[in-house]
Design an enzyme around this catalytic site. Structure first.
Site, PDB file in Angstrom:
ATOM      1  N   GLY A 107       1.824  11.914  -1.884  1.00 18.05           N
ATOM      2  CA  GLY A 107       0.643  12.122  -2.735  1.00 18.05           C
ATOM      3  C   GLY A 107      -0.658  11.763  -2.028  1.00 18.05           C
ATOM      4  O   GLY A 107      -1.711  12.324  -2.348  1.00 18.05           O
ATOM      5  N   GLU A 128       8.512  13.572   1.035  1.00 21.88           N
ATOM      6  CA  GLU A 128       9.213  13.594  -0.255  1.00 21.88           C
ATOM      7  C   GLU A 128      10.691  13.942  -0.144  1.00 21.88           C
ATOM      8  O   GLU A 128      11.517  13.416  -0.897  1.00 21.88           O
ATOM      9  CB  GLU A 128       8.522  14.594  -1.215  1.00 21.88           C
TER      10      GLU A 128
HETATM   11  N1  CO8 Z   1       5.289   3.287  -3.460  1.00 25.15           N
HETATM   12  C1  CO8 Z   1       5.455   1.984  -3.770  1.00 25.15           C
HETATM   13  N2  CO8 Z   1       5.350   0.982  -2.873  1.00 25.15           N
HETATM   14  C2  CO8 Z   1       5.053   1.316  -1.598  1.00 25.15           C
HETATM   15  C3  CO8 Z   1       4.855   2.667  -1.200  1.00 25.15           C
HETATM   16  C4  CO8 Z   1       4.982   3.673  -2.198  1.00 25.15           C
HETATM   17  N3  CO8 Z   1       4.787   4.977  -1.927  1.00 25.15           N
HETATM   18  N4  CO8 Z   1       4.596   2.684   0.124  1.00 25.15           N
HETATM   19  C5  CO8 Z   1       4.612   1.399   0.541  1.00 25.15           C
HETATM   20  N5  CO8 Z   1       4.891   0.571  -0.490  1.00 25.15           N
HETATM   21  C6  CO8 Z   1       5.000  -0.897  -0.467  1.00 25.15           C
HETATM   22  C7  CO8 Z   1       6.275  -1.351   0.187  1.00 25.15           C
HETATM   23  O1  CO8 Z   1       7.360  -1.311  -0.724  1.00 25.15           O
HETATM   24  C8  CO8 Z   1       5.907  -2.752   0.618  1.00 25.15           C
HETATM   25  O2  CO8 Z   1       5.972  -3.589  -0.506  1.00 25.15           O
HETATM   26  P1  CO8 Z   1       6.590  -5.093  -0.344  1.00 25.15           P
HETATM   27  O3  CO8 Z   1       5.618  -5.798   0.580  1.00 25.15           O
HETATM   28  O4  CO8 Z   1       6.594  -5.626  -1.735  1.00 25.15           O
HETATM   29  O5  CO8 Z   1       7.938  -4.924   0.286  1.00 25.15           O
HETATM   30  C9  CO8 Z   1       4.427  -2.627   0.985  1.00 25.15           C
HETATM   31  O6  CO8 Z   1       3.965  -1.429   0.356  1.00 25.15           O
HETATM   32  C10 CO8 Z   1       4.190  -2.501   2.474  1.00 25.15           C
HETATM   33  O7  CO8 Z   1       4.985  -1.423   2.946  1.00 25.15           O
HETATM   34  P2  CO8 Z   1       6.050  -1.558   4.163  1.00 25.15           P
HETATM   35  O8  CO8 Z   1       6.519  -2.968   4.294  1.00 25.15           O
HETATM   36  O9  CO8 Z   1       7.071  -0.492   3.986  1.00 25.15           O
HETATM   37  O10 CO8 Z   1       5.070  -1.235   5.404  1.00 25.15           O
HETATM   38  P3  CO8 Z   1       5.508  -0.610   6.801  1.00 25.15           P
HETATM   39  O11 CO8 Z   1       4.298  -0.732   7.668  1.00 25.15           O
HETATM   40  O12 CO8 Z   1       6.769  -1.180   7.267  1.00 25.15           O
HETATM   41  O13 CO8 Z   1       5.762   0.952   6.488  1.00 25.15           O
HETATM   42  C11 CO8 Z   1       5.254   3.093   5.505  1.00 25.15           C
HETATM   43  C12 CO8 Z   1       4.710   1.758   6.077  1.00 25.15           C
HETATM   44  C13 CO8 Z   1       5.883   3.905   6.647  1.00 25.15           C
HETATM   45  C14 CO8 Z   1       4.067   3.839   4.949  1.00 25.15           C
HETATM   46  C15 CO8 Z   1       6.312   2.784   4.412  1.00 25.15           C
HETATM   47  O14 CO8 Z   1       5.761   1.852   3.494  1.00 25.15           O
HETATM   48  C16 CO8 Z   1       6.749   3.997   3.645  1.00 25.15           C
HETATM   49  O15 CO8 Z   1       7.537   4.766   4.151  1.00 25.15           O
HETATM   50  N6  CO8 Z   1       6.260   4.160   2.402  1.00 25.15           N
HETATM   51  C17 CO8 Z   1       6.669   5.207   1.520  1.00 25.15           C
HETATM   52  C18 CO8 Z   1       6.078   6.527   1.952  1.00 25.15           C
HETATM   53  C19 CO8 Z   1       6.549   7.650   1.058  1.00 25.15           C
HETATM   54  O16 CO8 Z   1       7.703   8.003   1.033  1.00 25.15           O
HETATM   55  N7  CO8 Z   1       5.613   8.265   0.332  1.00 25.15           N
HETATM   56  C20 CO8 Z   1       5.886   9.389  -0.497  1.00 25.15           C
HETATM   57  C21 CO8 Z   1       6.172   8.974  -1.881  1.00 25.15           C
HETATM   58  S1  CO8 Z   1       6.657  10.375  -2.866  1.00 25.15           S
HETATM   59  C22 CO8 Z   1       5.194  11.089  -3.321  1.00 25.15           C
HETATM   60  O17 CO8 Z   1       4.144  10.693  -2.895  1.00 25.15           O
HETATM   61  C23 CO8 Z   1       5.311  12.204  -4.265  1.00 25.15           C
HETATM   62  C24 CO8 Z   1       3.933  12.748  -4.686  1.00 25.15           C
HETATM   63  C25 CO8 Z   1       4.076  13.778  -5.761  1.00 25.15           C
HETATM   64  C26 CO8 Z   1       4.432  13.137  -7.056  1.00 25.15           C
HETATM   65  C27 CO8 Z   1       4.494  14.155  -8.125  1.00 25.15           C
HETATM   66  C28 CO8 Z   1       4.441  13.512  -9.500  1.00 25.15           C
HETATM   67  C29 CO8 Z   1       5.717  13.118 -10.079  1.00 25.15           C
END
Ligand code: CO8
Length: 263
Positions: free
Chosen positions: A114, A137
């Protein structure tokens, strides 16, 4: 008051450029429902705020623009709430795309899911050298749901879009610039100044002309070529009735800077 009571989005009007910061840095600015609603509210209010002449959209903290929709909320969705959430996000991103003043995404880090889709809805994207964009996604068993399948394919072509969406690979800033996914890449410490400078330059041009240019490009590109040209000619004719047109032409002939009123 405009921009009051926002929890996850910050705004600051810097001399006519509204800097909008999506600000949940602990979760890399992930978009929960409230944040999406707040973004929509800010754009609604900024549309009618005469003191705002351009918008720069960025992410809070060091690491991310926006790391996507909040996966904690996504995980609970059923078909009905999933469709509705997708529609709400799509409407808000359309609001950004159709915004009558220029909107520049200053992509300061991860722009995933997103987050990448929000950047795609902005008129112009400037990225920091550290930025990584992508639509991961399919790693979660879903597809982009905020218009990303449509906007990415229109921006970089179907083949590249399918590669990015289906591999879920992140696209580093330099590669994003090469394929036209971002306009420009700059060192991290120059990101905001570059985005604000461009926003300010555009804001100094004829405001009605800029608005019509946005309409011609954004709406026209969705039309058959001839209808797009028809729209262009109609907007061109309309601009010939504005005070700004007279001022712009007179300023050139009188060898002075134009003083546009936006009328
Ligand atoms: N949602 C919730 N929490 C998140 C998200 C997310 N998208 N991304 C990161 N966080 C959180 C982590 O869980 C973590 O929390 P905690 O400290 O409590 O463990 C904190 O943020 C820091 O993240 P990381 O420790 O994972 O940090 P890294 O530097 O190791 O990694 C990344 C960074 C690579 C960005 C990794 O966090 C990641 O892969 N995040 C998810 C990315 C992702 O898959 N995004 C797509 C989500 S799906 C989407 O966006 C669909 C959109 C359309 C929706 C349509 C409506 C229904």
């Amino acid at each position: 008051m405009p921009y009051d009571n926002l929890e996850n989005v910050k705004t600051e009007n810097r001399d006519g450029v509204l800097v909008v910061t999506i600000d949940r840095p602990k979760v890399l600015n992930a978009l929960n429902a409230q944040t999406v609603r707040e973004i929509g509210r800010v754009f609604d209010e900024a549309r009618d705020d005469a003191s705002v002449r351009a918008v720069v959209l960025t992410g809070g903290g060091e690491k991310a623009f926006v790391a996507g929709a909040d996966i904690n909320e996504l995980a609970k969705m059923d078909p009905i709430s999933g469709k509705r959430t997708s529609e709400i996000g799509q409407d808000i991103l359309l609001k950004i795309e159709r915004f009558p003043k220029i909107v520049i995404a200053a992509v300061n880090g991860f722009a995933l899911g997103g987050g990448c889709e929000i950047a795609l809805a902005c008129h112009i994207r400037i990225a920091s050298e550290k930025a990584q964009l992508g639509l991961p996604e399919v790693t979660l068993g879903i597809i982009p749901g905020y218009g990303g399948t449509q906007r990415l394919a229109r921006l970089v072509g179907k083949g590249k879009a399918l590669e990015i969406i289906c591999t879920a690979d992140r696209v580093p800033a330099a590669e994003a610039e090469r394929i036209g996914l971002v306009n420009k890449v700059v060192p991290p410490d120059q990101l905001m100044s570059t985005a604000e400078e461009m926003a300010r330059k555009i804001a100094s041009r004829g405001p009605v002309a800029v608005r019509c240019a946005i309409e011609a490009v954004m709406n026209g590109s969705e039309m058959p070529f001839e209808e797009g040209q028809f729209l262009e000619a109609t907007l061109f004719g309309l601009l010939c009735s504005t005070e700004d047109m007279k001022e712009g032409m007179n300023a050139f002939l009188e060898k002075r800077a134009a003083n546009f009123k936006g009328k």
